[in-house]
Design an enzyme around this catalytic site. Structure first.
Site, PDB file in Angstrom:
ATOM      1  N   ASN A   1      37.313  31.615  39.259  1.00 35.28           N
ATOM      2  CA  ASN A   1      37.940  32.755  39.914  1.00 35.28           C
ATOM      3  C   ASN A   1      38.105  32.473  41.397  1.00 35.28           C
ATOM      4  O   ASN A   1      37.658  31.439  41.902  1.00 35.28           O
ATOM      5  CB  ASN A   1      37.121  34.032  39.690  1.00 35.28           C
ATOM      6  CG  ASN A   1      38.008  35.243  39.494  1.00 35.28           C
ATOM      7  OD1 ASN A   1      38.769  35.606  40.378  1.00 35.28           O
ATOM      8  ND2 ASN A   1      37.915  35.863  38.319  1.00 35.28           N
TER       9      ASN A   1
ATOM     10  N   PHE B   1      40.122  40.668  42.891  1.00 37.02           N
ATOM     11  CA  PHE B   1      39.117  40.003  43.703  1.00 37.02           C
ATOM     12  C   PHE B   1      39.721  39.268  44.893  1.00 37.02           C
ATOM     13  O   PHE B   1      39.005  38.745  45.732  1.00 37.02           O
ATOM     14  CB  PHE B   1      38.352  38.966  42.870  1.00 37.02           C
ATOM     15  CG  PHE B   1      37.624  39.541  41.703  1.00 37.02           C
ATOM     16  CD1 PHE B   1      36.848  40.677  41.831  1.00 37.02           C
ATOM     17  CD2 PHE B   1      37.709  38.936  40.464  1.00 37.02           C
ATOM     18  CE1 PHE B   1      36.160  41.190  40.745  1.00 37.02           C
ATOM     19  CE2 PHE B   1      37.029  39.441  39.371  1.00 37.02           C
ATOM     20  CZ  PHE B   1      36.247  40.578  39.515  1.00 37.02           C
TER      21      PHE B   1
ATOM     22  N   PRO C   1      42.060  37.275  35.109  1.00 34.20           N
ATOM     23  CA  PRO C   1      42.956  37.567  36.230  1.00 34.20           C
ATOM     24  C   PRO C   1      42.191  38.007  37.466  1.00 34.20           C
ATOM     25  O   PRO C   1      41.233  38.775  37.388  1.00 34.20           O
ATOM     26  CB  PRO C   1      43.827  38.701  35.676  1.00 34.20           C
ATOM     27  CG  PRO C   1      43.907  38.405  34.222  1.00 34.20           C
ATOM     28  CD  PRO C   1      42.544  37.874  33.857  1.00 34.20           C
ATOM     29  N   CYS C   2      42.641  37.488  38.605  1.00 39.56           N
ATOM     30  CA  CYS C   2      41.827  37.573  39.814  1.00 39.56           C
ATOM     31  C   CYS C   2      42.389  38.496  40.881  1.00 39.56           C
ATOM     32  O   CYS C   2      41.809  38.589  41.959  1.00 39.56           O
ATOM     33  CB  CYS C   2      41.675  36.168  40.410  1.00 39.56           C
ATOM     34  SG  CYS C   2      43.262  35.419  40.875  1.00 39.56           S
ATOM     35  N   GLN C   3      43.491  39.196  40.623  1.00 42.59           N
ATOM     36  CA  GLN C   3      44.117  39.937  41.705  1.00 42.59           C
ATOM     37  C   GLN C   3      43.187  40.957  42.346  1.00 42.59           C
ATOM     38  O   GLN C   3      43.235  41.201  43.545  1.00 42.59           O
ATOM     39  CB  GLN C   3      45.383  40.637  41.202  1.00 42.59           C
ATOM     40  CG  GLN C   3      46.503  39.685  40.854  1.00 42.59           C
ATOM     41  CD  GLN C   3      46.465  39.254  39.397  1.00 42.59           C
ATOM     42  OE1 GLN C   3      45.421  39.263  38.756  1.00 42.59           O
ATOM     43  NE2 GLN C   3      47.615  38.884  38.869  1.00 42.59           N
TER      44      GLN C   3
END
Length: 356
Positions: free
Chosen positions: A116, A81, A77-79
């Site tokens: 990502n 970044f 999960p990239c939130q």
């Protein structure tokens, strides 16, 4: 045949692309129920676990797998970044890349692939992420890829990490499409039935014209997810003034929406790739997501087309969830290209620093 396990699999864009490249999935894992329902419906031939990656002990992994995978792949999960909103190095979601590294340490595949958002690179996390795997003896390469350069009708940038246990560095992915040959929005969705706000369609009403459209229709017998959001009449009137590729500056003052940012209420340009597809693809107030010619936001199927999902790939759950699944996915077209290139091993040997 190259085998792989996918962590944080979402709806399955990465698995679809790698499978199309000739790879064989052994196991998929995600904690997101709706996305896993979609994954299972489209990949019924191998296990897909609804579970938190943090619960995957070595014993559990060995019990689920009959063989050691060649690769471990996925998109943690990239939130934390993301370049959208406030980015936090301490965001607990950033720690999930450590869980990915733990699974790699347990399974010891010959390679790994992480996707990502570009925000990770902007935060100088690249070296920290690479170091996690170099400590395990992997050579690590990373690159930012623009989806449109590989035949996806979308100007989406993502960072990819590729690890190799034999100490080789991936030498890159050569673009297949130059800007004058990009697949455009019209190339991608121009054959889909016209809709007014609130309408839906389940059948094609015109032939496919472009190669991309024909490819998207292969194996599809019904048009799923082609449902337009309802918009109030005053909003439909306002966006009717916006030309192909235009923005809210074309809306007369008396019809101007009272809220939104400068890039809200903008049409996609039919002759160019789309900007990055987001979960707000159905909302005209989102970032450039109004249909080039029709006075409405995009449908989930149009968003899927712009991501490179074929029409035969159906999404589960409600419309809002479908849009989020599509927006969060890896483009299958880009994933397939990566899978094919990694299969022919365009690697260069590098010396690993044992002290890293």
């Amino acid at each position: 045949m190259t085998t792989f396990v996918e962590l944080f699999c979402g709806a399955g864009g990465l698995s679809l692309g790698l499978s199309n490249a000739g790879w064989r999935p052994l196991l998929a894992v995600d904690v997101w129920k709706d996305a896993l329902q979609t994954y299972r419906a489209n990949f019924p031939d191998h296990p897909a676990l609804l579970d938190d990656v943090r619960s995957l002990t070595e014993r559990r992994l060995r019990d689920e797998l009959n063989e050691t995978p060649d690769w471990v792949v996925g998109g943690p999960p990239c939130q934390g970044f993301s370049t959208v909103g406030k980015r936090e190095r301490t965001d607990p979601r950033n720690r999930l890349v450590h869980e990915f590294a733990r699974v790699v340490s347990v399974l010891q595949p010959r390679g790994f692939l992480i996707e990502n958002v570009v925000g990770l690179r902007d935060m100088n996390f690249v070296d920290a992420v690479a170091k996690l795997f170099r400590k395990q003896g992997y050579a690590v390469s990373y690159m930012v890829l623009r989806a449109a350069d590989y035949g996806v009708p979308q100007l989406r940038h993502r960072v990819f990490f590729i690890g190799d246990r034999e100490g080789r560095e991936f030498t890159g992915l050569e673009a297949s499409h130059s800007p004058d040959r990009y697949v455009t929005v019209e190339d991608a969705i121009g054959d889909l039935p016209e809709l007014s706000p609130g309408e839906c369609a389940e059948k094609y009403d015109r032939p496919a014209i472009t190669e991309y459209q024909r490819h998207m229709r292969l194996g599809s017998k019904v048009l799923q997810g082609h449902e337009a959001s309802k918009h109030p009449a005053h909003l439909v009137k306002a966006i009717s003034f916006i030309p192909d590729g235009g923005n809210r500056t074309y809306i007369p003052d008396r019809y101007q929406p009272k809220s939104g940012f400068h890039n809200s209420y903008s049409r996609l340009h039919s002759g160019s790739p789309a900007v990055a597809v987001t979960q707000n693809m159905g909302k005209p107030s989102g970032t450039r997501c109004i249909h080039p010619f029709q006075n409405r936001g995009l449908t989930a199927r149009e968003g899927a087309r712009l991501q490179g999902f074929p029409d035969r790939f159906h999404f589960s759950a409600g419309v809002t969830s479908q849009r989020l699944q599509i927006a969060n996915a890896v483009s299958p077209i880009l994933a397939e290209r990566l899978g094919r290139e990694l299969g022919v091993a365009p690697f260069a040997h590098v010396l690993l620093d044992a002290a890293e």
